[in-house]
Scaffold this motif. Structure first.
Motif, PDB file in Angstrom:
ATOM      1  N   PHE A  74       0.835  -1.201   0.000  1.00  0.00           N
ATOM      2  CA  PHE A  74       0.000   0.000   0.000  1.00  0.00           C
ATOM      3  C   PHE A  74       0.871   1.253   0.000  1.00  0.00           C
ATOM      4  CE2 PHE A  74      -2.405   3.397   1.961  1.00  0.00           C
ATOM      5  CZ  PHE A  74      -3.631   3.319   1.343  1.00  0.00           C
ATOM      6  N   ARG A  75       1.916   1.250   0.788  1.00  0.00           N
ATOM      7  CA  ARG A  75       2.817   2.409   0.848  1.00  0.00           C
ATOM      8  C   ARG A  75       3.455   2.690  -0.508  1.00  0.00           C
ATOM      9  NH1 ARG A  75       5.894   1.148   6.546  1.00  0.00           N
ATOM     10  NH2 ARG A  75       4.466   2.289   7.897  1.00  0.00           N
ATOM     11  N   GLN A  76       3.625   1.656  -1.297  1.00  0.00           N
ATOM     12  CA  GLN A  76       4.237   1.808  -2.615  1.00  0.00           C
ATOM     13  C   GLN A  76       3.179   1.974  -3.709  1.00  0.00           C
ATOM     14  OE1 GLN A  76       6.598  -1.764  -2.874  1.00  0.00           O
ATOM     15  NE2 GLN A  76       7.901  -1.185  -1.151  1.00  0.00           N
ATOM     16  N   ASN A  77       1.933   2.253  -3.286  1.00  0.00           N
ATOM     17  CA  ASN A  77       0.814   2.433  -4.218  1.00  0.00           C
ATOM     18  C   ASN A  77       0.566   1.208  -5.082  1.00  0.00           C
ATOM     19  OD1 ASN A  77       0.264   5.154  -3.424  1.00  0.00           O
ATOM     20  ND2 ASN A  77       2.033   5.823  -4.630  1.00  0.00           N
ATOM     21  N   GLN A  78       0.827   0.034  -4.514  1.00  0.00           N
ATOM     22  CA  GLN A  78       0.620  -1.221  -5.244  1.00  0.00           C
ATOM     23  C   GLN A  78      -0.603  -1.984  -4.744  1.00  0.00           C
ATOM     24  OE1 GLN A  78       4.330  -3.323  -4.870  1.00  0.00           O
ATOM     25  NE2 GLN A  78       5.442  -1.910  -6.197  1.00  0.00           N
ATOM     26  N   SER A  79      -1.299  -1.448  -3.730  1.00  0.00           N
ATOM     27  CA  SER A  79      -2.543  -2.045  -3.269  1.00  0.00           C
ATOM     28  C   SER A  79      -3.422  -0.936  -2.707  1.00  0.00           C
ATOM     29  CB  SER A  79      -2.296  -3.147  -2.227  1.00  0.00           C
ATOM     30  OG  SER A  79      -2.001  -2.595  -0.966  1.00  0.00           O
ATOM     31  N   SER A  80      -4.667  -1.276  -2.409  1.00  0.00           N
ATOM     32  CA  SER A  80      -5.658  -0.272  -2.000  1.00  0.00           C
ATOM     33  C   SER A  80      -6.116  -0.503  -0.560  1.00  0.00           C
ATOM     34  CB  SER A  80      -6.868  -0.351  -2.935  1.00  0.00           C
ATOM     35  OG  SER A  80      -7.506  -1.617  -2.792  1.00  0.00           O
ATOM     36  N   ILE A  81      -6.840   0.490  -0.027  1.00  0.00           N
ATOM     37  CA  ILE A  81      -7.419   0.350   1.312  1.00  0.00           C
ATOM     38  C   ILE A  81      -8.359  -0.862   1.382  1.00  0.00           C
ATOM     39  CG2 ILE A  81      -9.159   1.360   2.837  1.00  0.00           C
ATOM     40  CD1 ILE A  81      -6.537   2.403   3.554  1.00  0.00           C
ATOM     41  N   PRO A  82      -9.254  -1.076   0.394  1.00  0.00           N
ATOM     42  CA  PRO A  82     -10.099  -2.276   0.459  1.00  0.00           C
ATOM     43  C   PRO A  82      -9.294  -3.573   0.525  1.00  0.00           C
ATOM     44  CG  PRO A  82     -11.006  -0.745  -1.124  1.00  0.00           C
ATOM     45  CD  PRO A  82      -9.666  -0.194  -0.720  1.00  0.00           C
ATOM     46  N   GLU A  83      -8.188  -3.646  -0.218  1.00  0.00           N
ATOM     47  CA  GLU A  83      -7.354  -4.849  -0.166  1.00  0.00           C
ATOM     48  C   GLU A  83      -6.724  -5.012   1.213  1.00  0.00           C
ATOM     49  OE1 GLU A  83      -5.841  -5.388  -4.774  1.00  0.00           O
ATOM     50  OE2 GLU A  83      -4.872  -3.882  -3.513  1.00  0.00           O
ATOM     51  N   LEU A  84      -6.288  -3.899   1.812  1.00  0.00           N
ATOM     52  CA  LEU A  84      -5.728  -3.955   3.158  1.00  0.00           C
ATOM     53  C   LEU A  84      -6.772  -4.448   4.152  1.00  0.00           C
ATOM     54  CD1 LEU A  84      -3.511  -3.339   5.255  1.00  0.00           C
ATOM     55  CD2 LEU A  84      -4.323  -0.969   5.283  1.00  0.00           C
ATOM     56  N   LEU A  85      -7.995  -3.927   4.045  1.00  0.00           N
ATOM     57  CA  LEU A  85      -9.054  -4.331   4.972  1.00  0.00           C
ATOM     58  C   LEU A  85      -9.439  -5.795   4.782  1.00  0.00           C
ATOM     59  CD1 LEU A  85     -11.351  -1.170   4.918  1.00  0.00           C
ATOM     60  CD2 LEU A  85      -9.656  -1.842   6.628  1.00  0.00           C
ATOM     61  N   LEU A  86      -9.427  -6.282   3.550  1.00  0.00           N
ATOM     62  CA  LEU A  86      -9.716  -7.702   3.312  1.00  0.00           C
ATOM     63  C   LEU A  86      -8.637  -8.583   3.936  1.00  0.00           C
ATOM     64  CD1 LEU A  86     -10.984  -7.626  -0.391  1.00  0.00           C
ATOM     65  CD2 LEU A  86     -12.315  -8.253   1.635  1.00  0.00           C
ATOM     66  N   SER A  87      -7.389  -8.153   3.841  1.00  0.00           N
ATOM     67  CA  SER A  87      -6.309  -8.899   4.477  1.00  0.00           C
ATOM     68  C   SER A  87      -6.478  -8.921   5.989  1.00  0.00           C
ATOM     69  CB  SER A  87      -4.941  -8.303   4.114  1.00  0.00           C
ATOM     70  OG  SER A  87      -4.612  -8.584   2.775  1.00  0.00           O
ATOM     71  N   ILE A  88      -6.910  -7.807   6.547  1.00  0.00           N
ATOM     72  CA  ILE A  88      -7.128  -7.742   7.993  1.00  0.00           C
ATOM     73  C   ILE A  88      -8.286  -8.653   8.398  1.00  0.00           C
ATOM     74  CG2 ILE A  88      -7.887  -6.215   9.853  1.00  0.00           C
ATOM     75  CD1 ILE A  88      -6.215  -4.019   8.496  1.00  0.00           C
ATOM     76  N   ASP A  89      -9.320  -8.745   7.550  1.00  0.00           N
ATOM     77  CA  ASP A  89     -10.420  -9.671   7.830  1.00  0.00           C
ATOM     78  C   ASP A  89      -9.910 -11.113   7.898  1.00  0.00           C
ATOM     79  OD1 ASP A  89     -12.320  -7.700   7.983  1.00  0.00           O
ATOM     80  OD2 ASP A  89     -13.007  -7.930   5.907  1.00  0.00           O
ATOM     81  N   VAL A  90      -9.028 -11.484   6.962  1.00  0.00           N
ATOM     82  CA  VAL A  90      -8.455 -12.841   6.973  1.00  0.00           C
ATOM     83  C   VAL A  90      -7.576 -13.021   8.195  1.00  0.00           C
ATOM     84  CG1 VAL A  90      -7.018 -14.497   5.712  1.00  0.00           C
ATOM     85  CG2 VAL A  90      -8.585 -13.009   4.457  1.00  0.00           C
ATOM     86  N   PHE A  91      -6.821 -11.965   8.554  1.00  0.00           N
ATOM     87  CA  PHE A  91      -6.003 -12.018   9.768  1.00  0.00           C
ATOM     88  C   PHE A  91      -6.874 -12.307  10.989  1.00  0.00           C
ATOM     89  CE2 PHE A  91      -4.859  -9.697  13.605  1.00  0.00           C
ATOM     90  CZ  PHE A  91      -3.602 -10.206  13.884  1.00  0.00           C
ATOM     91  N   ARG A  92      -7.969 -11.596  11.122  1.00  0.00           N
ATOM     92  CA  ARG A  92      -8.844 -11.779  12.283  1.00  0.00           C
ATOM     93  C   ARG A  92      -9.433 -13.192  12.316  1.00  0.00           C
ATOM     94  NH1 ARG A  92     -11.917  -5.886  12.178  1.00  0.00           N
ATOM     95  NH2 ARG A  92     -10.612  -4.885  13.753  1.00  0.00           N
ATOM     96  N   LYS A  93      -9.804 -13.694  11.154  1.00  0.00           N
ATOM     97  CA  LYS A  93     -10.317 -15.060  11.085  1.00  0.00           C
ATOM     98  C   LYS A  93      -9.236 -16.049  11.496  1.00  0.00           C
ATOM     99  CE  LYS A  93     -12.888 -18.136   8.011  1.00  0.00           C
ATOM    100  NZ  LYS A  93     -13.509 -18.283   6.668  1.00  0.00           N
ATOM    101  N   GLY A  94      -8.005 -15.793  11.037  1.00  0.00           N
ATOM    102  CA  GLY A  94      -6.892 -16.653  11.416  1.00  0.00           C
ATOM    103  C   GLY A  94      -6.610 -16.593  12.906  1.00  0.00           C
ATOM    104  N   LEU A  95      -6.724 -15.406  13.481  1.00  0.00           N
ATOM    105  CA  LEU A  95      -6.502 -15.252  14.918  1.00  0.00           C
ATOM    106  C   LEU A  95      -7.518 -16.068  15.704  1.00  0.00           C
ATOM    107  CD1 LEU A  95      -5.106 -13.925  17.310  1.00  0.00           C
ATOM    108  CD2 LEU A  95      -6.593 -11.948  17.010  1.00  0.00           C
ATOM    109  N   ARG A  96      -8.783 -16.042  15.269  1.00  0.00           N
ATOM    110  CA  ARG A  96      -9.805 -16.852  15.943  1.00  0.00           C
ATOM    111  C   ARG A  96      -9.474 -18.335  15.840  1.00  0.00           C
ATOM    112  NH1 ARG A  96     -13.228 -12.973  13.444  1.00  0.00           N
ATOM    113  NH2 ARG A  96     -13.740 -14.427  11.771  1.00  0.00           N
ATOM    114  N   GLY A  97      -8.958 -18.751  14.672  1.00  0.00           N
ATOM    115  CA  GLY A  97      -8.589 -20.153  14.490  1.00  0.00           C
ATOM    116  C   GLY A  97      -7.447 -20.562  15.389  1.00  0.00           C
ATOM    117  N   VAL A  98      -6.462 -19.687  15.534  1.00  0.00           N
ATOM    118  CA  VAL A  98      -5.315 -19.981  16.400  1.00  0.00           C
ATOM    119  C   VAL A  98      -5.769 -20.112  17.851  1.00  0.00           C
ATOM    120  CG1 VAL A  98      -3.160 -19.051  17.338  1.00  0.00           C
ATOM    121  CG2 VAL A  98      -3.616 -18.910  14.877  1.00  0.00           C
TER     122      VAL A  98
END
Length: 224
Positions: free
Chosen positions: A52-76
């Motif tokens: 994102f800092r290099q303008n190679q991804s967007s805020i929606p992509e960052l938020l989707l990654s965070i959603d997967v992170f949160r799901k992974g955290l629940r799994g752990v």
């Protein structure tokens, strides 16, 4: 386990919730090393933040990654040995100051801080002084993050900071939002200022690892 951790990281970085589900199905019958798994999930988010800092991804992509992170955290956490859970480090109480109901920016900051490894206690929007102080007492957080997108709640923000200094002198205070900059943050007595969600983790780490002396709050100038 190394392959599993690399795959966890990739699932978050590629926003692939299906891959994440498959990975956890494969480890149903064996223990997951909580700390290593959490670090792998966080590395995936960090890769997206870097893009994102290099303008190679967007805020929606960052938020989707965070959603997967949160799901992974629940799994752990679900697979951690009974009575244990991943150590997410310092706790942060975060919320939008009373008088403001704009919380999109705060929500993004909270998600990014969570993905960076902090325990987040999100109080929501239009939060009163007493609610912030109660949460600090109950949660034992190391940092208070205050947000507003309006100028009118700045005096309330300054008041919250003053009371936090009196009752929780060891708590560091981070502020952010449209009407704020580094100069205003210092004027109302905050320890630090985050310009955006992308700079919030670094600023939080700076405050918690290398504490700085807060400048005494001063009265805000009256609006003309």
């Amino acid at each position: 386990m190394t392959d599993f951790l690399l795959a966890l990281e990739e699932a978050v970085a590629s926003r692939d919730a299906t891959l994440l589900d498959e990975l956890f199905r494969r480890v149903e019958d064996r223990s997951v090393r909580s700390e290593e798994a959490l670090q792998a999930l966080a590395r995936g988010v960090e890769r997206v933040r870097a893009r994102f800092r290099q303008n190679q991804s967007s805020i929606p992509e960052l938020l989707l990654s965070i959603d997967v992170f949160r799901k992974g955290l629940r799994g752990v956490m679900a697979r951690a040995p009974q009575g244990s859970s991943p150590d997410q480090g310092d706790g942060i109480v975060i919320g939008v100051v009373e008088g403001d109901t704009h919380d999109m920016g705060k929500n993004i900051v909270a998600a990014v801080l969570e993905a960076a490894g902090y325990r987040i206690y999100d109080l929501g929007r239009d939060v009163s002084r007493d609610s912030f102080l109660t949460a600090l007492s109950e949660k034992g957080a190391s940092l208070l993050a205050l947000s507003t997108m309006m100028s009118t709640p700045l005096e309330k923000m300054r008041e919250i900071i003053e009371w936090t200094r009196r009752l929780h002198p060891r708590v560091k205070i981070l502020v952010g939002g449209a009407p704020l900059d580094e100069q205003v943050a210092k004027a109302i007595g905050a320890d630090g200022y985050a310009e955006s969600a992308l700079t919030a983790p670094e600023e939080a780490a700076r405050l918690l690892v290398r504490p700085v002396a807060a400048e005494k709050a001063v009265a805000l100038p009256k609006a003309p």
